[in-house]
Design an enzyme around this catalytic site. Structure first.
Site, PDB file in Angstrom:
ATOM      1  N   GLU A 107       0.826  -1.312   0.049  1.00  0.00           N
ATOM      2  CA  GLU A 107       0.155   0.009   0.058  1.00  0.00           C
ATOM      3  C   GLU A 107       0.980   1.286  -0.050  1.00  0.00           C
ATOM      4  OE1 GLU A 107      -0.898  -2.641   1.906  1.00  0.00           O
ATOM      5  OE2 GLU A 107      -2.992  -3.023   1.171  1.00  0.00           O
ATOM      6  N   HIS A 110     -11.228  -4.771  10.062  1.00  0.00           N
ATOM      7  CA  HIS A 110     -11.913  -4.751   8.744  1.00  0.00           C
ATOM      8  C   HIS A 110     -13.404  -3.967   8.519  1.00  0.00           C
ATOM      9  CE1 HIS A 110      -9.087  -7.810   7.886  1.00  0.00           C
ATOM     10  NE2 HIS A 110      -9.284  -7.459   6.653  1.00  0.00           N
TER      11      HIS A 110
HETATM   12  C1  LIG Z   1      -2.130  -4.394   4.182  1.00  0.00           C
HETATM   13  C2  LIG Z   1      -3.418  -5.411   3.682  1.00  0.00           C
HETATM   14  N1  LIG Z   1      -3.716  -5.169   2.438  1.00  0.00           N
HETATM   15  C3  LIG Z   1      -4.613  -5.987   1.692  1.00  0.00           C
HETATM   16  C4  LIG Z   1      -5.267  -6.996   2.529  1.00  0.00           C
HETATM   17  C5  LIG Z   1      -6.177  -7.707   2.006  1.00  0.00           C
HETATM   18  N2  LIG Z   1      -6.100  -9.083   1.736  1.00  0.00           N
HETATM   19  C6  LIG Z   1      -6.379 -10.179   2.648  1.00  0.00           C
HETATM   20  S1  LIG Z   1      -5.617 -11.676   2.599  1.00  0.00           S
HETATM   21  C7  LIG Z   1      -4.869 -11.231   1.082  1.00  0.00           C
HETATM   22  C8  LIG Z   1      -3.972 -11.973   0.194  1.00  0.00           C
HETATM   23  C9  LIG Z   1      -2.827 -12.372   1.168  1.00  0.00           C
HETATM   24  O1  LIG Z   1      -2.004 -13.200   0.244  1.00  0.00           O
HETATM   25  P1  LIG Z   1      -0.862 -14.019   1.001  1.00  0.00           P
HETATM   26  O2  LIG Z   1      -0.051 -13.203   2.049  1.00  0.00           O
HETATM   27  O3  LIG Z   1      -0.140 -14.839  -0.018  1.00  0.00           O
HETATM   28  O4  LIG Z   1      -1.786 -15.281   2.001  1.00  0.00           O
HETATM   29  P2  LIG Z   1      -2.769 -16.330   1.417  1.00  0.00           P
HETATM   30  O5  LIG Z   1      -4.269 -15.700   1.699  1.00  0.00           O
HETATM   31  O6  LIG Z   1      -2.601 -16.961   0.410  1.00  0.00           O
HETATM   32  O7  LIG Z   1      -2.807 -17.438   2.722  1.00  0.00           O
HETATM   33  C10 LIG Z   1      -4.923  -9.865   0.821  1.00  0.00           C
HETATM   34  C11 LIG Z   1      -4.482  -8.827  -0.277  1.00  0.00           C
HETATM   35  C12 LIG Z   1      -5.053  -7.074   3.951  1.00  0.00           C
HETATM   36  N3  LIG Z   1      -5.547  -7.836   4.605  1.00  0.00           N
HETATM   37  N4  LIG Z   1      -3.768  -6.215   4.436  1.00  0.00           N
END
Ligand SMILES: Cc1ncc(C[n+]2csc(CCOP(=O)(O)OP(=O)(O)O)c2C)c(N)n1
Ligand SMILES: [Mg+2]
Lengths: 326, 334
Positions: free
Chosen positions: A56, A125
């Site tokens: 971000e 959230h």
């Molecule tokens: C700072 C932030 N940006 C965006 C999000 C929205 N978000 C929630 S889970 C996610 C993806 C996370 O991917 P990863 O770290 O690979 O974990 P996975 O879900 O694959 O286990 C995102 C973008 C968030 N929770 N926090």
């Protein structure tokens, strides 16, 4: 011609139309264009529709820089809270750059962020955090409550020459409403009187507008006519429309999903006290969320939030038509 | 589990039968728990945002299973498996997900914010990578206390592109903190493949200049993973760190429960069999004669029964007292 479309479709329509109208409008986000059928990708290509990593600070900062360089980025942040990761860019770079340059540069930028998802999404959230951005000179804050406003305020935000935090309410996402086709702009700084009435002024934003209107209907059955005002943008704030209503009714209830001490209502109350005190026949009453993070458990979540019953109770209190509650 | 083609066995040369069965038991508990949570979510008995770790149980089991209660785990939005493998009681986790007062966090946190101090689960955050600096701070505190406690932080491949990650890795390396960074690389961040977010394919490459121990392992090969982590843990226990372990996994379900998954093709069942850490380890255990088919069935049935008890426990637990919503905002006890 207007037709009924959901709030979210209205937002997308505005972005789509503005991108078609102006080549400098760009669209960034972490999950944009996840399929080849994506409407934005098909229409505008991957130069202007860009997927960003979960970064971000760079995502928003890069958009600020692109804006200074003449682009008009719209950053899709999904949840308003993710903006907090990039607090410096949002608060200390984007809104101050123009001013510190003596007006030599400008930062036309839209930060699109959903908020208020109080459906079990718990503490991180669900916030209604627009209050944090209201006090930052240089930032504008839009808060659409209807599908039509969702479209019109987004189009205006994109054409604005300043950084705009555009907060759309997650619980309104699928809410349908009449929305004009074609170019449709809702000016900033013009409140909407959603319902007219002479007995009490209710000012509400976002999801709370519907709750206030529902409360107004029950009040009407009791013979009380409430005027319901939706400011639509918090910065700039149309205090004049609110004050002229207060002039007429002398009674005010302010409804806000934000926590009390970070609410728009706290600021509106102060403005009314400052500029409309002589019209008041009773103290101003605020109906806000508790000063707490939103808890996960369903009954507790409901407990901390404003609702129709709390609005009714507040109206009776200011009108002196019911016993004083806590 | 009648399967047409047997899954490839886990490389469990380093495992003994007892350890393997312990790992399997943990994985079954996680699998059955999460399958039940998916059902409860569909019928709205669990609300909010639910991310399941089906396909990733091996990582939770092999890593948390080797930690002591006083070692710390930090997790993120996909936390159920880590919590269960670290020792959080199923019934208390289930009660949390159902928003009840006997939940781990008295119903205030829910799925994304599980905390179980007694078992060293210090927390989970819903902000991607928000947990990584917290884990650095925990490792610092352990060092300052002069203890040999180890801190493990779990995060996804998506988290690696955050500033939080880069800043925290630099600091942990600079201060040589006893921290093990565990990246669960499932190739997706929400609905976006890793290739759309970065040009760095392996997370190890992103931290290469720091020269701390870093390995990329098949997270579905529980035996191999167990051995690699054992070596890492031994180093961290002796005060070395940081270390990074990248576990390649597969996210069997959508990003969250309800995700329509328009952005990817479903994995063929045969391919899933090859990548299912539970099926792999179980096949190996059977091949090694640590377990027979009946024993495997009993493991699964035992886990399902425990999960049902957890659901009953949660249902019997009252919702939290509403006043807590205000009372818990500030700490007053010292
Ligand atoms: C700072 C932030 N940006 C965006 C999000 C929205 N978000 C929630 S889970 C996610 C993806 C996370 O991917 P990863 O770290 O690979 O974990 P996975 O879900 O694959 O286990 C995102 C973008 C968030 N929770 N926090
Ligand atoms: Mg991932």
């Amino acid at each position: 011609m207007a037709r009924e479309i959901p709030y979210i479709a209205a937002i997308n329509e505005a972005i789509h139309q503005e991108m078609a109208r102006d080549e400098s409008v760009l669209y960034f986000g972490q999950n944009l264009a996840t399929t080849e059928n994506d409407e934005f990708l098909k229409a505008f290509g991957s130069d202007r529709v860009r997927v960003t990593p979960i970064s971000e600070t760079a995502e928003i900062g890069m958009a600020v820089g692109a804006a200074i360089a003449g682009m008009r980025p719209v950053v899709e942040l999904y949840m308003a809270e993710f903006m907090l990761v990039a607090m410096d860019q949002v608060v200390n770079e984007a809104p101050r750059f123009r001013y510190m340059s003596g007006g030599r540069v400008k930062v036309p930028l839209v930060l699109k962020a959903g908020y208020g998802f109080t459906a079990g999404w718990a503490g991180q959230h669900t916030g209604s955090i627009y209050g944090m951005f209201m006090g930052i000179p240089g930032l504008k804050v839009a808060l659409p409550a209807t599908a039509a406003d969702a479209k019109g305020l987004m189009a205006t935000a994109i054409r604005d020459e300043n950084p705009v935090c555009y907060f759309h309410h997650y619980l309104l996402t699928l809410e349908p409403g009449e929305v004009p086709e074609g170019e449709y702009l809702v000016p900033f700084g013009q409140a909407s009187v959603r319902r007219s009435g002479g007995d009490v002024t209710i000012v509400a934003t976002g999801w709370m507008v519907g709750k206030a209107l529902a409360a107004a209907e029950s009040l009407a059955a009791e013979g009380i006519e409430a005027e319901v005002i939706d400011p639509r943008t918090l910065v700039p704030l149309d205090i004049d429309t609110i004050l002229s209503s207060v002039e007429k009714t002398g009674h005010v209830v302010l409804v806000d999903q934000a926590t009390r001490h970070a609410s728009a209502s706290a600021l509106i109350a102060a403005e009314i006290a400052d500029h409309g005190f002589s019209a008041l026949k009773a103290p101003i009453k605020q109906v806000t969320a508790l000063d707490a993070s939103v808890p996960y458990s369903e009954p507790m979540e409901a407990y901390v939030l404003p609702d129709e019953a709390k609005i009714l109770c507040a109206v009776h209190q200011v009108l002196g038509t019911a016993p004083v509650a806590a | 589990m009648g399967t047409p083609t047997p899954p490839p066995a886990s490389t469990s040369a380093e495992l003994d039968g007892e350890t393997a069965l312990g790992l399997l038991r943990t994985m079954w508990r996680i699998r059955c728990f999460e399958e039940r949570v998916a059902q409860l979510k569909r019928t709205l008995q669990v609300h909010g945002l639910i991310h399941l770790s089906i396909g990733g149980e091996g990582v939770a089991a092999a890593i948390c299973g080797q930690l002591r209660d006083d070692d710390t785990v930090y997790s993120g939005h996909r936390a159920h498996g880590h919590a269960i493998a670290k020792g959080a009681p199923l019934d208390r986790v289930m009660a949390e997900l159902m928003g009840r007062s006997d939940g781990l966090c008295r119903g205030l946190g829910g799925s994304m914010h599980l905390v179980d101090r007694a078992h060293g689960l210090l927390g989970a955050t819903g902000v991607v990578a928000g947990n990584i600096p917290l884990a650095v701070g925990n490792a610092l505190a352990a060092r300052l206390r002069g203890s040999d406690q180890v801190t493990v932080v779990f995060f996804g491949d998506g988290a690696v592109q955050t500033g939080y990650f880069s800043e925290s890795v630099n600091l942990a390396a600079l201060w040589e903190l006893p921290l093990i960074l565990v990246c669960e690389n499932n190739g997706f961040a929400e609905f976006t493949p890793r290739s759309a977010h970065t040009t760095v394919e392996r997370v190890c490459d992103a931290v290469a200049p720091y020269r701390f121990p870093c390995q990329s392992v098949d997270g579905t090969d529980v035996g191999a993973l167990f051995a690699v982590f054992a070596a890492d843990l031994d180093l961290a226990r002796r005060g070395r760190g940081p270390l990074l372990l990248e576990c390649m996994t597969h996210r069997r379900r959508g990003h969250y429960e309800g995700d329509q998954e328009a952005y990817r093709d479903a994995l063929a069942d045969a391919e899933w069999q090859r990548r299912d850490p539970l099926a792999r380890l179980q096949a190996d255990a059977i091949a090694q004669r640590w377990l027979d088919e009946a024993g495997a069935g009993a493991l699964e049935q035992g886990a399902r029964a425990e999960v049902e008890q957890a659901v009953s426990f949660a249902r019997a637990s009252p919702f939290p007292a509403l006043e807590l919503a205000g009372e818990l905002v500030y700490a007053s006890e010292r």
